[in-house]
Design a protein around this motif. Structure first.
Motif, short mmCIF file in Angstrom:
data_model
loop_
_atom_site.label_atom_id
_atom_site.label_comp_id
_atom_site.label_asym_id
_atom_site.label_seq_id
_atom_site.Cartn_x
_atom_site.Cartn_y
_atom_site.Cartn_z
N VAL A 40 -11.71 -30.29 51.12
CA VAL A 40 -12.54 -29.96 52.28
C VAL A 40 -11.71 -29.20 53.32
CG1 VAL A 40 -13.87 -30.94 54.19
CG2 VAL A 40 -14.12 -31.89 51.90
N ALA A 41 -10.45 -29.60 53.50
CA ALA A 41 -9.57 -28.91 54.45
C ALA A 41 -9.37 -27.45 54.04
CB ALA A 41 -8.22 -29.63 54.53
N GLY A 45 -10.41 -24.31 56.27
CA GLY A 45 -9.45 -23.29 56.64
C GLY A 45 -9.91 -21.89 56.26
N SER A 46 -10.68 -21.77 55.18
CA SER A 46 -11.20 -20.47 54.76
C SER A 46 -12.51 -20.11 55.47
CB SER A 46 -11.40 -20.44 53.25
OG SER A 46 -12.35 -21.41 52.85
N LEU A 256 0.66 -33.22 57.47
CA LEU A 256 1.19 -31.95 56.96
C LEU A 256 0.38 -31.47 55.77
CD1 LEU A 256 3.37 -29.75 56.99
CD2 LEU A 256 4.73 -31.21 55.47
N GLY A 257 -0.02 -32.39 54.89
CA GLY A 257 -0.83 -31.99 53.74
C GLY A 257 -2.13 -31.34 54.15
N THR A 258 -2.82 -31.93 55.14
CA THR A 258 -4.06 -31.35 55.66
C THR A 258 -3.80 -30.01 56.33
OG1 THR A 258 -4.95 -33.58 56.01
CG2 THR A 258 -6.05 -31.77 57.16
N TYR A 259 -2.73 -29.94 57.13
CA TYR A 259 -2.35 -28.71 57.83
C TYR A 259 -2.07 -27.58 56.83
CZ TYR A 259 0.63 -25.60 60.64
OH TYR A 259 1.19 -24.51 61.26
N VAL A 260 -1.31 -27.91 55.79
CA VAL A 260 -0.98 -26.90 54.77
C VAL A 260 -2.24 -26.42 54.05
CG1 VAL A 260 0.19 -26.58 52.54
CG2 VAL A 260 1.41 -27.65 54.44
N GLN A 262 -5.37 -26.42 55.15
CA GLN A 262 -6.19 -25.61 56.05
C GLN A 262 -5.62 -24.20 56.19
OE1 GLN A 262 -6.22 -27.90 59.66
NE2 GLN A 262 -7.96 -29.17 59.05
N ASN A 263 -4.33 -24.09 56.43
CA ASN A 263 -3.72 -22.78 56.68
C ASN A 263 -3.55 -21.96 55.41
OD1 ASN A 263 -2.85 -22.50 59.69
ND2 ASN A 263 -2.40 -24.61 59.14
#
Length: 418
Positions: A40-41, A45-46, A256-260, A262-263
């Protein structure tokens, strides 16, 4: 902590004897929700809101099935597994009572974990943290109420935990209903095999990774149970302090996993690299600080869990932390590697690392305990962390190089367009 203060070290040992089994069942469920949250993240992010909503709906259906299945199996098999683990006879009855109630509450626990992971996946980490804090406060209050006033003992502690999780889950549902239309649940019509496969390919490996690690803990628990109630109580208290100490490092890794994800989904590769670098530095610093604090104060921390521990118990707990906490810096790196790879959609390798951790814990339980006794039990976790990080480090390095190359290609393309 409250059980130890109000009911003594046998009650702590009874709950401690169930920890590995609870981690095995709940760990799979929590890992599965986290894995689906990373998908979902990526969609968030996309900037694909339709896909976010669709993946949320499909995940909700799959998680409901998993919750029902795990509840049935957990309640049905818990007693027999505790016997197989060699749980001492003087604590097996309260241990059975505690674990039945916890497993009956799996759907509640899973609802909170699922919804909080979904909120994090769309960039809202603050709200789940607030709800978790409220849940912890309620858990503390109702532990006192159920144990002191209703005299429900171990059952009261378990019911307080389930009730607190129910409140946090209800708060998540209310918050999403009022403020997050992106996560409104719609029954996913025409559910396809491809969708199910995509969700399970993200959720199942991460769930298995958590459960595989917990299997190693179960084997360690069996060896521990053979060393007597005093050792079980000491290891239980030390493990609780350990778990609290690991939370900042684990939380940084999860974030960090979610951040990575998403980006990477938004092709913001420089942000991915910067986030990994900064999180690495912060996590290592935190691990060093926590190590020093525990080594200096573990005796005082013990009294928070048991009012009258005795010299033998204090020495056992002190020995645990002398052997384990210097390795926290390794654990902090393991969290970074594992969650970065999962955020970049490398789902299989972290599960392989979990198998290596299982192997290392098994070796400790089978070989080291026979040679070193309690010291072998203590060394099982550091050996598992070493095995996990050795498995992931090469793939992590290659993944970072690939992200750097994609960042350079994107920068070059932007220059050509301008």
């Amino acid at each position: 902590m409250i059980v130890g203060q109000l009911m003594g070290k046998n009650a702590v040992a009874a709950i401690g004897s169930t920890t590995s089994l609870v981690s095995f069942i709940l760990g799979f469920a929590q890992g599965a929700t986290a894995g689906m949250g990373l998908l979902v993240a990526t969609s968030f992010g996309s900037r694909n809101p339709q896909q976010v909503n669709r993946r949320f709906g499909v995940s909700a259906v799959l998680i409901s099935i998993i919750a029902i299945t795990l509840t049935f199996l957990g309640v049905l098999l818990a007693d027999e597994i505790l016997k197989l683990l060699g749980t001492p006879t003087n604590i097996i009855v309260p241990a059975q009572t505690y674990i039945r109630i916890i497993f009956a509450g799996i759907p509640i626990s899973l609802t909170f974990n699922f919804l909080s992971n979904m909120l994090r996946s769309i960039g809202n980490s603050r709200t789940p943290l607030i709800f978790l804090g409220i849940s912890s406060l309620i858990n503390i209050i109702f532990n006192f109420v159920f144990i002191l006033f209703f005299h429900w003992g171990i059952a009261g502690s378990a019911l307080a935990t389930v009730f607190a999780q129910f409140v946090s889950a209800a708060l998540c549902v209310y918050h999403i209903y009022r403020h997050v239309p992106l996560l409104y649940w719609h029954k996913p019509l025409h559910l396809t095999f491809k969708e199910i496969k995509i969700q399970l390919s993200a959720g199942i490996p991460m769930g298995l990774q958590f459960s595989i690690i917990a299997i190693g803990s179960i084997l360690v628990q069996r060896s521990l149970n053979q060393l007597g109630t005093e050792v079980i109580a000491a290891f239980s208290v030390a493990s609780k302090i350990d778990q609290i100490s690991m939370l900042p490092m684990s939380a940084l890794g999860t974030a960090l996993g979610t951040y990575v994800a998403q980006n990477a989904g938004g092709q913001k590769y420089q942000r991915v690299l910067l986030g990994i670098k900064q999180t690495f530095k912060l996590s290592i610093l935190i691990s060093v600080i926590i190590t020093l604090l525990i080594l200096l104060s573990n005796g005082r921390l013990t009294y928070l869990f048991i009012s009258n521990p005795g010299e033998k118990l204090l020495n056992l707990i002190r020995l645990y932390f002398i052997l384990v906490t210097p390795w926290y810096i390794l654990l902090s790196g393991l969290f970074i590697l594992r969650f970065t790879l999962q955020g970049l959609n490398y789902n299989l390798l972290p599960m392989v690392a979990g198998l290596i951790e299982l192997l290392m814990r098994t070796l400790a339980a089978v070989i080291l305990v026979g040679i070193l006794g309690y010291i072998g039990i203590c060394l099982s976790a550091p050996l598992a962390w070493l095995g996990g990080i050795s498995t992931l480090i090469y793939r992590f390095w290659k993944a970072i190089r690939q992200v750097e190359q994609m960042a350079q290609l994107k920068k070059r393309g932007e220059k050509e367009i301008s």
